[in-house]
Structures are given as C-alpha cells and as structure tokens.
Write a protein that holds these residues in place. Structure first.
Motif, PDB file in Angstrom:
ATOM      1  N   SER A  56       0.833  -1.200   0.000  1.00  0.00           N
ATOM      2  CA  SER A  56       0.000   0.000   0.000  1.00  0.00           C
ATOM      3  C   SER A  56       0.869   1.251   0.000  1.00  0.00           C
ATOM      4  CB  SER A  56      -0.922  -0.006   1.225  1.00  0.00           C
ATOM      5  OG  SER A  56      -1.823  -1.095   1.171  1.00  0.00           O
ATOM      6  N   GLN A  60      -2.614  -4.224  -7.231  1.00  0.00           N
ATOM      7  CA  GLN A  60      -2.723  -4.574  -5.815  1.00  0.00           C
ATOM      8  C   GLN A  60      -4.138  -5.036  -5.477  1.00  0.00           C
ATOM      9  OE1 GLN A  60      -1.391  -1.628  -2.997  1.00  0.00           O
ATOM     10  NE2 GLN A  60      -2.175  -2.774  -1.235  1.00  0.00           N
ATOM     11  N   ASP A 103      -8.884  -1.173   3.286  1.00  0.00           N
ATOM     12  CA  ASP A 103      -7.651  -0.485   2.939  1.00  0.00           C
ATOM     13  C   ASP A 103      -8.006   0.736   2.090  1.00  0.00           C
ATOM     14  OD1 ASP A 103      -5.128   0.325   2.337  1.00  0.00           O
ATOM     15  OD2 ASP A 103      -4.405  -1.629   1.664  1.00  0.00           O
ATOM     16  N   VAL A 139      -5.449   2.368  -0.694  1.00  0.00           N
ATOM     17  CA  VAL A 139      -5.463   1.851  -2.057  1.00  0.00           C
ATOM     18  C   VAL A 139      -6.731   2.288  -2.778  1.00  0.00           C
ATOM     19  CG1 VAL A 139      -5.491  -0.247  -3.454  1.00  0.00           C
ATOM     20  CG2 VAL A 139      -4.026  -0.113  -1.450  1.00  0.00           C
TER      21      VAL A 139
END
Length: 347
Positions: free
Chosen positions: A11, A141, A162, A165
């Motif tokens: 990240s 990712q 998250d 991201v």
C-alpha cells in the motif's frame, strides 16, 4: 503478521508512486494552463495538487497506524489511518473540487482568452501516461488482494478496509477522466473559438472530484464509526466457535474492523454446564487459535462465558435468580451475565 506487513508495504509503494506522478503532473499542468489560458487545465492542475496532498496524508496515515499498541492505546493505532484518510478526502474536495467549480463558473460568466493549446495537449498526453501507470499499480494490488481472499476484484474494491489503495485507484481513475474532459474543453474552444467549452469542462472536473471526495469520505466515516466484518465471515466465525469442544452456543457476536489486517472479535459464549474451569480456559485458547488460523486478520479475540437461555430457565425453576447487569437479556445485552454462587449447588 507477515501478510499484514506485506500488504502495508505494498500500500505504501502504491501511494508513493501516485504521489510522485501527481506532483510532476501538477507542475506541468499549471505551466500549460498559464500558457494556454485554459481554465480546464488550471482545474486539472488543482486536481493534481489536491491528489498530491491526499497522497501525503495517506502516507502519514499508513505510518502512524503501524505504531504498536501501548498503555495509552491498548487496541493499537489502526483506526488512526481512517482519520488521516478522512482529511485526505476533505483535501480532495476543498483543494480540487471547489477550485475547479469556481474557475469553471468564472470562465462561463466572464469568458477567457485562449492561447496556444499545443503545450496543453502535450502535457495531457504525458499526464495520461503517468496517471495510467499509477492506476495500473493500484489495480494490480486490488486484483492481487482479491485473489488472495478468493473474492471478485470489484467486490473487494467496494468493501476493502484499505482505504489508501481505494483512494489511489479512485483518484487516478478520476484523473484520467478529468484529462479527457480537459482535452475536450481545449478542442471545443479551439474549434469554436469560445471559452464556454473550457468552462464546462472545468465544472465537470469539479463535480467529478466532489463525487470522489464523497465516496472516500463515506468509506472512512463508516470505518471510524465501526464497521463489522462481512456476513459470510461472521458466519464462519460462529462455525469455528461452535466446533470447539465444550462450546454449545454463541449467544452474541460482535466484530469490528480496526484496520485492513486488524479485526477484533468479541462474543458471549455458552459452555457445557459440566465443563470445568480448566476446560473453559482450554476452549477459549483453542477457539482463538482456530479463528486466527482461518482468518489471519483476526488480531484480538475476547470470549465471555455466559449462561444460555436453558440454564437461566433451570436456575429460575430452582428458585435461583441471576444477577444481571444493565441491558442483559436472554443471552444478549451489555451485562456480564453474572450468577450468584448458589448456582454451584445445582445439579
């Protein structure tokens, strides 16, 4: 733990790539906007500046949330990333959206003098390539994490905790759309000789940033307030708890996402009436181990031995009244489910 460090490092790399790209792009757009007199290009410059500030705040969030738990913060610093990410969404709104909408309206009402758009076109092409590279890093990712969790990438992106991201992917996607809008505004002004198209493009870029800021702000707000894990995972947690010997029922289950790889589980659990204190202790340890093996993101497990409905009814039938805390009900509530010592005399 290694998965958590790997995800955190990935990240961080994704955010750094996006920050480096946006910083260079912002300067180029500002120069091109001043040369061409395009309000859409100046709006795109403000967009990139806002994105750069956002990435700096996201890096701060990632670093501060990695601090270990201490006496003053026994549950760690994981939720702090969502505070900084919330500030990042505010920066996107104030730094990019407000300026873009204002500049676009000003152009529509006062007009603008169009200069040579060649430099702007060159900058847009370079910016498109750099933003595309940054977006590809973020999407890779997302796909990698979705594959690790065996879930569709779109579902993972919508529900991922998250938010760093998520912010990079959304902002880079918005940047690519904004570049196309800016190019359309330049082309429309070049063909018609009127700055109205440039003003419209600037307003649309601002509205696009308003949407991005709203989505990111809502995602971080939900996680700050306290978001549970998905229903499928809650079902899996119940299954693991009920598979442990001596546990016969899960009366109440509370789950809380504290970070991308940091989940807390708290449950009121009914044990077999004949289970000894040693067996209850062993079952709690076994339950925690099984949960962490199945879901590595689970960092904390708190189990509260609580009498079930049947045991309470037997206690009342025997003339023993339970001592309950405020809010205690039939296996649910905030109390501890405490009973008097007279229950030890029951068969």
């Amino acid at each position: 733990m290694s998965d958590e460090k790997s995800a955190g490092g990935e990240s961080t790399f994704t955010v750094i790539v996006a920050a480096a790209a946006n910083l260079g792009i912002a300067v180029a757009k500002a120069v091109a906007g001043l040369i061409s007199g395009s309000s859409a290009m100046l709006s795109e410059a403000a967009h990139s500046v806002a994105d750069t500030v956002t990435e700096v705040l996201l890096l701060t969030a990632l670093k501060r949330s990695e601090k270990p738990a201490d006496e003053d913060h026994p549950l760690g610093y994981g939720p702090e990333r969502y505070i900084w990410a919330m500030l990042a969404s505010v920066a996107t709104f104030v730094g990019g959206a407000v300026f873009s909408v204002y500049d676009g309206i000003h152009t529509l009402t006062h007009g603008e003098e169009l200069g040579n758009p060649l430099v702007s076109y060159l900058v847009l092409v370079v910016a498109f390539v750099l933003e595309g590279f940054s977006l590809r890093t973020g999407l890779r990712q997302v796909r990698r994490e979705a594959g690790r969790l065996d879930t569709p990438a779109t579902h993972y992106f919508r529900r991922t905790p998250d938010t760093a991201v998520k912010a990079v992917v959304m902002e880079d996607s918005a940047a690519l759309v904004g570049l196309l809008l800016a190019a359309g505004g330049l082309l429309g002004g070049q063909l018609s000789g009127s700055g109205i198209w440039d003003g419209i493009a600037s307003v649309l870029i601002g509205l696009l940033l308003v949407y991005v800021a709203w989505v990111l702000g809502r995602s971080n707000a939900q996680l700050l307030i306290g978001r549970p894990v998905p229903a499928s995972m809650r079902t899996g947690v119940r299954e693991e708890l009920l598979s442990v010997p001596h546990i016969i029922d899960v009366l109440e289950l509370t789950t809380l996402i504290q970070g991308p790889a940091e989940i807390m589980i708290a449950a009121k659990v009914d044990f077999r009436d004949v289970a000894s204190a040693e067996q209850v202790e062993w079952a709690c340890e076994e339950a925690e181990q099984q949960l962490r093996e199945r879901y590595p993101s689970i960092r904390r497990v708190y189990l509260d031995p609580t009498p079930g409905v049947a045991q309470r009814r037997r206690a009342r039938a025997a003339g023993v009244e339970p001592v309950v805390g405020p809010g205690d009900g039939e296996g649910e509530g905030d109390g501890g489910g405490l009973f008097t010592d007279r229950l030890d005399d029951l068969p």
